[in-house]
Design a protein around this motif. Structure first.
Motif, PDB file in Angstrom:
ATOM      1  N   LEU A   1       0.823  -1.211   0.000  1.00 31.29           N
ATOM      2  CA  LEU A   1       0.000   0.000   0.000  1.00 31.29           C
ATOM      3  C   LEU A   1       0.856   1.259   0.000  1.00 31.29           C
ATOM      4  O   LEU A   1       0.613   2.196  -0.757  1.00 31.29           O
ATOM      5  CB  LEU A   1      -0.906   0.025   1.240  1.00 31.29           C
ATOM      6  CG  LEU A   1      -2.247  -0.691   1.173  1.00 31.29           C
ATOM      7  CD1 LEU A   1      -2.958  -0.570   2.510  1.00 31.29           C
ATOM      8  CD2 LEU A   1      -3.120  -0.103   0.075  1.00 31.29           C
TER       9      LEU A   1
ATOM     10  N   ALA B   1       1.119   4.036  -2.811  1.00 25.71           N
ATOM     11  CA  ALA B   1       0.816   5.429  -2.485  1.00 25.71           C
ATOM     12  C   ALA B   1       1.932   6.352  -2.957  1.00 25.71           C
ATOM     13  O   ALA B   1       1.679   7.442  -3.460  1.00 25.71           O
ATOM     14  CB  ALA B   1       0.598   5.578  -0.981  1.00 25.71           C
TER      15      ALA B   1
ATOM     16  N   CYS C   1       2.203   5.957  -7.148  1.00 26.63           N
ATOM     17  CA  CYS C   1       0.959   5.733  -7.895  1.00 26.63           C
ATOM     18  C   CYS C   1       0.975   6.395  -9.267  1.00 26.63           C
ATOM     19  O   CYS C   1       0.468   5.838 -10.234  1.00 26.63           O
ATOM     20  CB  CYS C   1      -0.250   6.173  -7.076  1.00 26.63           C
ATOM     21  SG  CYS C   1      -0.253   7.892  -6.611  1.00 26.63           S
TER      22      CYS C   1
ATOM     23  N   THR D   1      -5.138   5.724  -3.295  1.00 33.19           N
ATOM     24  CA  THR D   1      -4.371   5.180  -2.172  1.00 33.19           C
ATOM     25  C   THR D   1      -3.575   6.272  -1.481  1.00 33.19           C
ATOM     26  O   THR D   1      -3.534   6.349  -0.255  1.00 33.19           O
ATOM     27  CB  THR D   1      -3.377   4.107  -2.676  1.00 33.19           C
ATOM     28  OG1 THR D   1      -4.034   3.277  -3.604  1.00 33.19           O
ATOM     29  CG2 THR D   1      -2.836   3.280  -1.529  1.00 33.19           C
TER      30      THR D   1
ATOM     31  N   ALA E   1     -11.246  -1.219  -2.495  1.00 32.67           N
ATOM     32  CA  ALA E   1      -9.998  -0.592  -2.034  1.00 32.67           C
ATOM     33  C   ALA E   1     -10.132  -0.132  -0.579  1.00 32.67           C
ATOM     34  O   ALA E   1      -9.238  -0.374   0.241  1.00 32.67           O
ATOM     35  CB  ALA E   1      -9.653   0.590  -2.934  1.00 32.67           C
TER      36      ALA E   1
ATOM     37  N   THR F   1      -7.990  -1.883   2.546  1.00 29.65           N
ATOM     38  CA  THR F   1      -7.092  -1.028   3.316  1.00 29.65           C
ATOM     39  C   THR F   1      -7.480  -1.011   4.792  1.00 29.65           C
ATOM     40  O   THR F   1      -6.630  -1.153   5.679  1.00 29.65           O
ATOM     41  CB  THR F   1      -7.116   0.405   2.749  1.00 29.65           C
ATOM     42  OG1 THR F   1      -6.896   0.326   1.349  1.00 29.65           O
ATOM     43  CG2 THR F   1      -6.064   1.269   3.383  1.00 29.65           C
TER      44      THR F   1
END
Lengths: 306, 295
Positions: free
Chosen positions: B42, B46, B49, B92, B269, B273
């Motif tokens: 993740l 992030a 991206c 994200t 998503a 998360t």
């Protein structure tokens, strides 16, 4: 017990008094001129002055608070700026709908959650437990508004078996009630499971088994019953939160309760209504918590003598 | 030179630092390790991206609007023909930023308040705790909604709302820990050695409260990501064309009667998360605080 009761209720009133100050300051805290925001940029000076006077915003703060409090105690929550009707009249029918939805959600989720919790807790380490724990973890992480949309797609759009909005009949309540109860069911499962595991370790369970009682009796009558206290607490605490969470569910399903009313009132800048709803929702939450504490004290003597 | 037992231990890597103890316990929890791996992914997504996204997040293509998932557009396209996969990917960064920013500030401010409130006690403690009672009196989202209603919509105000309504949680946890530790023997020893209040607070008490803070940190991040998505869904958070997940879902609402993919992926998503941080929190709790892990 009586002393504890009085102390708890008094402290709740103290909290509510502070909450009322916060709710009162709500309109006053909005940056700029809230009246300007409410009536719009093109309104004449006269309209602005009229509304200001109607809301009492021209008086000193303390006087305003006094007037507002006096009104509340007499059941007057103010007048909706948009419809010109008393806020109480606007809220009452919507309030009933939200409570109905919350009660249905809580009923199914508590029953299912307890059954799942016991099922999972009596099969620790087996697939039933993994299944239960996985569902629990997923249920607590899933966004309710997303589940709501997916359900609308499956049952409303694809299968065409359930209505996806409104509150016309009981059928319209199925999808929102299911959505609203998902995270609650997960929480109840989790707590039932862990408190059952806790109480199954106790000596009286060994005694019950040694007596030759059937396993079903041992679990339901001796184990489950004793784990009920902590489960009841969790249910109570979540009920208050559920009313807050109803905002999202009501938005998704266009359900005419106080949650969607709050959102639309914010959008329309009907701040008198917003103020009343904030006060109402938190009063709810505070007093449900008091109620839970008292039930808990009745069930558990250790607390009341603290 | 003869080797001491300690040196042997150090060479074989068996020395027990707080971290090694923690790591040994953490490793045992499979779901926690999976969550930790997902967490690293993740963070990677992030950060990179914009490099990873196959299309620009605001690349309009009116010739292919509301397309279902395909080899060209993995998650399909939205009402303006924008690539949903790229948008969800870049969401994200927004959600993680909101989560980390708000919760880091909350953790620091809340811990300070709790530390002082518990240590000083008296009227200061009474005031702080009554204030936190008031904040607790608003059911979850309602306080955040009220704050955003006052400040106006927008992601910055969402962050402020999250901070305000999460401060009491941290303050209470740290206060409780402080009260427990305040009269413990090692604090008394430190005091009798002439340690200053600041030293006692930050060198002796704070580390004792740290495990609970870390656990709460992880759980709060999932909570604040959910809050920010919820507020955006209600139209009080991020504004178009930001690819915030809650806002994407809000936009997908009117298209749910014709296509599923638009609502499917942003929600997935959020779900994954939040799940990741919850599981991470659970695993951290078991590794750091065995007493609490039963709950």
């Amino acid at each position: 017990m009586l002393r504890y009761l009085i102390k708890r209720i008094l402290s709740a009133f103290g909290t509510m008094l502070l909450v009322s100050v916060v709710a009162f300051l709500f309109i006053r805290l909005i940056p700029g001129d809230p009246v300007r925001l409410m009536v719009g940029e093109d309104a004449s000076y006269e309209t602005v002055m009229n509304v200001t006077r109607k809301l009492g915003l021209d008086k000193p703060l303390i006087t305003q608070y006094g007037i507002w409090m006096k009104g509340i105690l007499q059941g007057d929550l103010g007048t909706s700026f948009r419809t010109g009707r008393p806020v109480l009249e606007e809220i009452a029918p919507r309030y009933g709908k939200t409570v109905r939805l919350a009660l249905i959600s809580i009923s199914w989720s508590v029953i299912l959650g307890m059954l799942m919790g016991v099922w999972s807790g009596t099969n620790v380490g087996k697939w039933q437990d993994y299944f239960g724990v996985t569902l629990t973890v997923a249920g607590q992480a899933v966004p309710a508004f997303w589940i709501g949309l997916l359900l609308i797609y499956v049952f409303g759009v694809r299968l065409k078996v359930l209505p996806v909005s409104g509150a016309k009949n009981w059928k319209a309540l199925i999808l929102p009630a299911f959505t609203m109860g998902t995270s609650m069911a997960a929480t109840v499962t989790r707590f039932t499971r862990s408190s059952l595991l806790e109480s199954l370790k106790e000596d009286y369970i060994r005694t019950a088994r040694a007596k030759g009682l059937k396993e079903r009796v041992v679990i339901w009558k001796h184990g489950f019953r004793n784990s009920l206290i902590s489960v009841v607490t969790v249910i109570g605490m979540n009920f208050g939160a559920m009313l807050g969470g109803s905002v999202l569910i009501e938005e998704v399903f266009v359900y005419p309760g106080i949650g969607s009313f709050l959102v639309s009132s914010i959008g329309l800048r009907d701040y008198v209504v917003v103020q009343a709803l904030i006060l109402l929702l938190s009063a709810h939450y505070v007093f449900i918590n008091v109620f839970v504490d008292i039930v808990y004290a009745i069930l558990n003597p250790e607390i009341r003598f603290e | 030179m003869e080797k001491t037992a300690l040196m042997n231990q150090a060479e074989s890597g068996d020395i027990r630092t707080p971290f090694s103890v923690f790591w040994k316990k953490f490793k045992k929890q499979k779901t926690g390790v999976v969550a930790a791996v997902f967490f690293v992914i993740l963070v990677f997504v992030a950060i990179f991206c914009y490099q990873l996204a196959p299309y620009g997040i605001n690349e309009y293509d009116y010739s292919s609007v509301m397309q279902p998932p395909s080899a060209k557009h993995w998650f399909g396209t939205d009402e303006f023909g924008r690539d949903l996969f790229s948008r969800v990917l870049c969401g994200t960064r927004i959600s993680l930023s909101v989560g980390f920013l708000s919760v880091t500030i909350v953790a620091i401010v809340g811990s300070f308040i709790g530390l002082f409130s518990g240590y000083i006690g008296g009227w200061f403690d009474t005031i702080i705790m009554s204030l936190s009672d008031v904040l607790y009196a608003f059911p979850g989202l309602i306080l955040a909604i009220a704050i955003v209603a006052i400040l106006g919509p927008g992601l910055t105000n969402v962050v402020i709302a999250i901070i305000v309504f999460r401060i009491p949680i941290f303050a209470r946890i740290v206060r409780g820990n402080t009260l427990n530790l305040k009269n413990s023997v090692y604090i008394q020893a430190a005091r009798s050695l002439g340690a200053s209040p600041a030293r006692i607070l930050f060198v002796h008490i704070l580390p004792g409260a740290l495990p609970s803070v870390i656990v709460q940190y992880s759980i709060s991040i999932s909570g604040s990501i959910m809050t920010s998505a919820s507020l955006s869904f209600l139209g009080m958070g991020a504004k178009a064309p930001t690819p915030e997940w809650g806002l994407l879902l809000s936009n997908a609402r009117i298209y749910i009667f014709t296509s599923l993919h638009y609502a499917m992926f942003p929600g997935l998503a959020i779900f994954l998360t939040v799940l990741c941080f919850n599981l991470l929190g659970d695993a951290l709790r078991s590794a750091l605080d065995p007493k609490l892990s039963e709950m």
